[in-house]
Design a protein around this motif. Structure first.
Motif, PDB file in Angstrom:
ATOM      1  N   LEU A   1      -1.337   2.417 -18.136  1.00 43.90           N
ATOM      2  CA  LEU A   1      -1.273   1.774 -16.556  1.00 43.90           C
ATOM      3  C   LEU A   1      -1.039   3.277 -15.656  1.00 43.90           C
ATOM      4  O   LEU A   1      -0.120   4.066 -15.683  1.00 43.90           O
ATOM      5  N   ILE A   2      -2.213   2.535 -14.995  1.00 45.76           N
ATOM      6  CA  ILE A   2      -2.406   4.309 -14.292  1.00 45.76           C
ATOM      7  C   ILE A   2      -1.453   3.558 -12.403  1.00 45.76           C
ATOM      8  O   ILE A   2      -2.167   3.013 -11.947  1.00 45.76           O
ATOM      9  N   ILE A   3      -1.276   4.394 -12.153  1.00 43.36           N
ATOM     10  CA  ILE A   3       0.269   4.072 -10.631  1.00 43.36           C
ATOM     11  C   ILE A   3      -0.614   5.425  -9.209  1.00 43.36           C
ATOM     12  O   ILE A   3      -0.382   6.221 -10.104  1.00 43.36           O
ATOM     13  N   TRP A   4      -0.971   4.210  -8.809  1.00 46.02           N
ATOM     14  CA  TRP A   4      -2.135   5.353  -7.744  1.00 46.02           C
ATOM     15  C   TRP A   4      -1.332   5.313  -6.538  1.00 46.02           C
ATOM     16  O   TRP A   4      -0.544   4.486  -6.186  1.00 46.02           O
ATOM     17  N   PRO A   5      -0.683   6.619  -6.150  1.00 49.86           N
ATOM     18  CA  PRO A   5      -0.001   6.554  -4.359  1.00 49.86           C
ATOM     19  C   PRO A   5      -0.352   6.039  -3.705  1.00 49.86           C
ATOM     20  O   PRO A   5      -1.270   6.452  -3.629  1.00 49.86           O
ATOM     21  N   LEU A   6       0.168   5.931  -2.202  1.00 48.08           N
ATOM     22  CA  LEU A   6      -0.676   5.253  -1.139  1.00 48.08           C
ATOM     23  C   LEU A   6       0.024   7.359  -0.736  1.00 48.08           C
ATOM     24  O   LEU A   6       0.318   8.171  -1.254  1.00 48.08           O
ATOM     25  N   LEU A   7      -1.722   7.792   0.268  1.00 50.26           N
ATOM     26  CA  LEU A   7      -2.399   9.272   0.401  1.00 50.26           C
ATOM     27  C   LEU A   7      -1.236   8.636   1.903  1.00 50.26           C
ATOM     28  O   LEU A   7      -1.572   8.913   2.875  1.00 50.26           O
TER      29      LEU A   7
ATOM     30  N   GLU B   1      -7.327   7.282   9.321  1.00 43.51           N
ATOM     31  CA  GLU B   1      -6.182   6.153   9.159  1.00 43.51           C
ATOM     32  C   GLU B   1      -6.170   5.411   7.759  1.00 43.51           C
ATOM     33  O   GLU B   1      -5.699   4.320   7.403  1.00 43.51           O
ATOM     34  N   ASP B   2      -7.313   5.816   7.203  1.00 49.20           N
ATOM     35  CA  ASP B   2      -6.816   5.071   5.511  1.00 49.20           C
ATOM     36  C   ASP B   2      -5.972   5.516   4.393  1.00 49.20           C
ATOM     37  O   ASP B   2      -6.674   6.533   4.277  1.00 49.20           O
ATOM     38  N   ASN B   3      -5.034   5.194   4.179  1.00 51.42           N
ATOM     39  CA  ASN B   3      -4.014   5.819   3.612  1.00 51.42           C
ATOM     40  C   ASN B   3      -3.906   5.210   1.529  1.00 51.42           C
ATOM     41  O   ASN B   3      -3.201   5.479   1.054  1.00 51.42           O
ATOM     42  N   VAL B   4      -4.984   4.318   1.431  1.00 49.09           N
ATOM     43  CA  VAL B   4      -5.114   3.699   0.146  1.00 49.09           C
ATOM     44  C   VAL B   4      -5.869   3.948  -0.857  1.00 49.09           C
ATOM     45  O   VAL B   4      -5.995   4.424  -1.722  1.00 49.09           O
ATOM     46  N   HIS B   5      -7.403   4.635   0.122  1.00 51.36           N
ATOM     47  CA  HIS B   5      -8.340   5.086  -0.889  1.00 51.36           C
ATOM     48  C   HIS B   5      -8.883   6.408  -0.882  1.00 51.36           C
ATOM     49  O   HIS B   5      -9.222   6.922   0.240  1.00 51.36           O
ATOM     50  N   PRO B   6      -8.611   6.928  -2.094  1.00 49.29           N
ATOM     51  CA  PRO B   6      -8.712   7.868  -1.833  1.00 49.29           C
ATOM     52  C   PRO B   6      -9.911   8.818  -1.709  1.00 49.29           C
ATOM     53  O   PRO B   6     -11.225   7.543  -2.167  1.00 49.29           O
TER      54      PRO B   6
END
Length: 168
Positions: A86-92, A138-143
Motif C-alpha cells: 500500500l502506497i500512501i500518497w500525501p496531499l501536496l 491550485e492542484d494539491n492532489v496530482h503531483p
C-alpha cells in the motif's frame, strides 16, 4: 470551461481575463489568501470546514469503506498468495506540520493489521517544497513529473532495502 476560466467564483463570478486568472492561480500567495478567505466565509456562513479532504475523512463511513476494502483484499491475498504493498500518497500541502498525518497513521495501522506492507510518501515529498511537486498552484492532489519520479525512486529503494524484491 472557457466561461469558468473567465470568472472568479470566490468574488461572485466576477469576470476576468483568462490570462490574468492563470497568472493569479500560479501564485502561492494568492492561493494562500484564497484558501483563508474560503475558510473564513465557510465559518461565517455556518458551512464550517471548507477543506474537502478533512471533511471526507471526518466521516465514519469513509473509514468503514476503507476497512471493508482492506478486508476483501486480505481475503484475496490469502486465497491467491500475493503480497499487498500500500502506497500512501500525501496531499501536496505544507508538510510542517502535515495536517493529514493522523489519517495516514490510521490507514497505515489498518493496513498493517491485515498484513499489508505500507509505504508512506510523505517523507519523500517533504524533502522538497510541495510547490515544486505541483502541476498547478491550485492542484494539491496530482503531483507533476518530478513528484512521480521522486515517488517511484523512493518506492523502488524501499522495496529493495526491505528485501521485498526477490530475483527468480
Amino acid at each position: 470551461m472557457e466561461d469558468k476560466d473567465a470568472k472568479i467564483g470566490l468574488l461572485g463570478d466576477i469576470g476576468i481575463d483568462p490570462r490574468i486568472k492563470r497568472w493569479l492561480k500560479s501564485s502561492a500567495f494568492v492561493y494562500f489568501v484564497k484558501s483563508r478567505i474560503e475558510h473564513l466565509v465557510g465559518m461565517a456562513t455556518g458551512k464550517g470546514e471548507s477543506n474537502y479532504y478533512r471533511h471526507l475523512w471526518s466521516q465514519d463511513y469513509c473509514y468503514q469503506r476503507m476497512t471493508e476494502g482492506f478486508d476483501r483484499l486480505k481475503d484475496l491475498r490469502a486465497k491467491h498468495s500475493f503480497d499487498v504493498h500500500l502506497i500512501i500518497w500525501p496531499l501536496l500541502v505544507d508538510y510542517k506540520p502535515y495536517a493529514f498525518a493522523p489519517i495516514h497513521e490510521r490507514v497505515k495501522r489498518e493496513a498493517e493489521t491485515r498484513g499489508f506492507k505500507v509505504f508512506d510518501l510523505v517523507e519523500t515529498f517533504a524533502s522538497l517544497s510541495y510547490r515544486k511537486l505541483q502541476v498547478t498552484a491550485e492542484d494539491n492532489v496530482h503531483p507533476n513529473g518530478l513528484g512521480h519520479r521522486q515517488a517511484a525512486e523512493s518506492y523502488v529503494s524501499w522495496v529493495y532495502d526491505r528485501g521485498y524484491y526477490k530475483q527468480h
